[in-house]
Design a protein around this motif. Structure first.
Motif, mmCIF file in Angstrom:
data_model
loop_
_atom_site.group_PDB
_atom_site.id
_atom_site.type_symbol
_atom_site.label_atom_id
_atom_site.label_comp_id
_atom_site.label_asym_id
_atom_site.label_seq_id
_atom_site.Cartn_x
_atom_site.Cartn_y
_atom_site.Cartn_z
ATOM 1 N N VAL A 84 -5.523 4.233 11.105
ATOM 2 C CA VAL A 84 -5.873 2.916 10.414
ATOM 3 C C VAL A 84 -5.318 3.190 9.009
ATOM 4 O O VAL A 84 -5.006 2.136 8.348
ATOM 5 C CB VAL A 84 -7.292 2.858 10.629
ATOM 6 N N ILE A 119 -10.707 -0.421 9.386
ATOM 7 C CA ILE A 119 -9.807 -0.983 8.353
ATOM 8 C C ILE A 119 -10.426 -1.136 6.898
ATOM 9 O O ILE A 119 -9.668 -0.828 5.860
ATOM 10 C CB ILE A 119 -9.260 -2.302 8.785
ATOM 11 N N THR A 163 -3.253 -9.973 -1.769
ATOM 12 C CA THR A 163 -1.890 -9.376 -1.186
ATOM 13 C C THR A 163 -1.680 -9.534 -0.077
ATOM 14 O O THR A 163 -0.452 -9.846 0.349
ATOM 15 C CB THR A 163 -2.009 -7.867 -1.588
ATOM 16 N N ASN A 164 -2.623 -9.394 0.984
ATOM 17 C CA ASN A 164 -2.264 -9.974 2.442
ATOM 18 C C ASN A 164 -3.464 -10.145 2.959
ATOM 19 O O ASN A 164 -4.806 -9.896 2.493
ATOM 20 C CB ASN A 164 -1.846 -8.616 3.106
ATOM 21 N N THR A 165 -3.504 -11.049 4.382
ATOM 22 C CA THR A 165 -4.736 -11.599 4.935
ATOM 23 C C THR A 165 -4.602 -11.334 6.301
ATOM 24 O O THR A 165 -3.447 -11.461 6.801
ATOM 25 C CB THR A 165 -4.874 -12.982 4.565
ATOM 26 N N LEU A 166 -5.819 -10.630 6.860
ATOM 27 C CA LEU A 166 -5.733 -10.513 8.347
ATOM 28 C C LEU A 166 -6.819 -11.005 8.868
ATOM 29 O O LEU A 166 -8.011 -11.037 8.584
ATOM 30 C CB LEU A 166 -5.944 -8.815 8.423
ATOM 31 N N ALA A 204 -9.170 0.843 3.506
ATOM 32 C CA ALA A 204 -8.655 -0.162 2.420
ATOM 33 C C ALA A 204 -9.631 0.291 1.207
ATOM 34 O O ALA A 204 -8.976 0.847 0.091
ATOM 35 C CB ALA A 204 -8.759 -1.561 2.696
ATOM 36 N N VAL A 244 -3.473 0.203 6.951
ATOM 37 C CA VAL A 244 -3.640 -0.273 5.660
ATOM 38 C C VAL A 244 -2.572 -0.485 4.538
ATOM 39 O O VAL A 244 -2.319 -0.999 3.921
ATOM 40 C CB VAL A 244 -4.953 0.187 4.643
ATOM 41 N N LYS A 248 -4.485 -4.419 -5.666
ATOM 42 C CA LYS A 248 -4.272 -4.905 -4.308
ATOM 43 C C LYS A 248 -5.383 -5.396 -3.728
ATOM 44 O O LYS A 248 -6.194 -4.749 -3.731
ATOM 45 C CB LYS A 248 -3.293 -4.008 -3.492
ATOM 46 N N LEU A 258 -6.948 -7.164 -0.199
ATOM 47 C CA LEU A 258 -6.766 -7.484 1.318
ATOM 48 C C LEU A 258 -8.094 -8.412 1.599
ATOM 49 O O LEU A 258 -9.277 -7.985 1.403
ATOM 50 C CB LEU A 258 -6.654 -5.999 2.177
ATOM 51 N N LEU A 294 -8.117 -0.490 -2.790
ATOM 52 C CA LEU A 294 -7.888 -1.697 -2.645
ATOM 53 C C LEU A 294 -9.032 -2.508 -2.739
ATOM 54 O O LEU A 294 -10.381 -1.870 -2.488
ATOM 55 C CB LEU A 294 -7.424 -2.202 -1.375
#
Lengths: 133, 109
Positions: free
Chosen positions: B92, A26, A125-128, A30, B96, A4, A6, A35
């Motif tokens: 956090v 974060i 997998t995802n974007t912030l 991760a 995640v 995964k 991010l 990740l």
């Protein structure tokens, strides 16, 4: 197991907002969870990994630079890059770097463009996106 | 199913636009989406049991999951057992985990 990834876009300059601290937390969480993490630093965020940042003493408490051990954002970025190894990619927007004369980043930071952000987001997998406001 | 994750950083006593997040989160929940509001930074300030701001209770009553970052709570002197009903202490790391689910749409505010 599928790997995964991010992607995080940062925009806040150093010492402006708690957003930077939360973003560092974060990223660290991760990486601890295994990740891959891509960071695209845009606008003022390209100054986060600036090598020239110097810690300061605390005249209110009367502590020295060494006693205070003030954490600079570049030290946070270095620590994350060391922690993540090849699982953390940090790209600074080149135009933003040039505007700010902020090219002397800590080791491991790459120069790129918003096109890199697009590719990172597409493959994640995802974007912030963490905006300034 | 697509889930929505609102990351609320703003103090509702200072930024009335937290209402926008609350209304959007509640509206998505009404449409049967899985919705979480994760409070972090000054976003946790309304989570204290005695706080007069009621928007978090309204969110919880609407079925939205409301989580508060433990680090932000500690920084602001809010103990885990001093949270208002409907708000749960989180981390956090849990944030995640939610982000690592590809179907989660994350919105930072």
């Amino acid at each position: 197991m599928e790997e995964k990834t991010l992607t995080i876009a940062l925009m806040n300059p150093p010492y402006e907002s708690a957003n930077s601290t939360t973003a560092f937390r974060i990223i660290a969480a991760a990486l601890r969870q295994g990740l891959r993490v891509n960071v695209f630093a845009y606008e003022g965020a390209v100054c986060l990994p600036l090598k020239e940042q110097a810690p300061h003493a605390n005249p209110v408490k009367g502590t020295t630079v060494e006693e205070e051990d003030h954490p600079t954002t570049s030290k946070f970025v270095s620590a994350l890059l060391e922690m993540g190894g090849d699982r953390l990619t940090w790209v600074n927007c080149g135009l933003c770097v040039d505007e700010r004369g902020a090219s002397n980043a800590v080791e491991g930071v790459r120069r790129g463009s918003p096109a890199d952000f697009f590719k990172m987001a597409e493959g994640s997998t995802n974007t912030l996106v963490i905006p300034t406001r | 199913m697509t889930g929505y994750l609102f990351i609320e950083t703003r103090d509702p006593f200072e930024s009335r636009d937290t209402e926008f997040v609350a209304e959007t989160a509640a509206a998505l929940k009404e449409r049967d989406s899985e919705v979480t509001v994760f409070l972090v930074q000054n976003g946790v300030l309304a989570a204290r049991r005695g706080a007069r701001e009621r928007y978090l209770s309204r969110l919880a009553e609407a079925g939205v999951r409301v989580l508060a970052d433990d680090f932000s709570l500690r920084e602001r002197g809010i103990a885990g057992d001093d949270l208002r009903a409907g708000v749960s202490q989180s981390s956090v790391g849990a944030l995640v985990e939610m982000l690592a689910r590809g179907e989660t749409k994350a919105i930072w505010h």
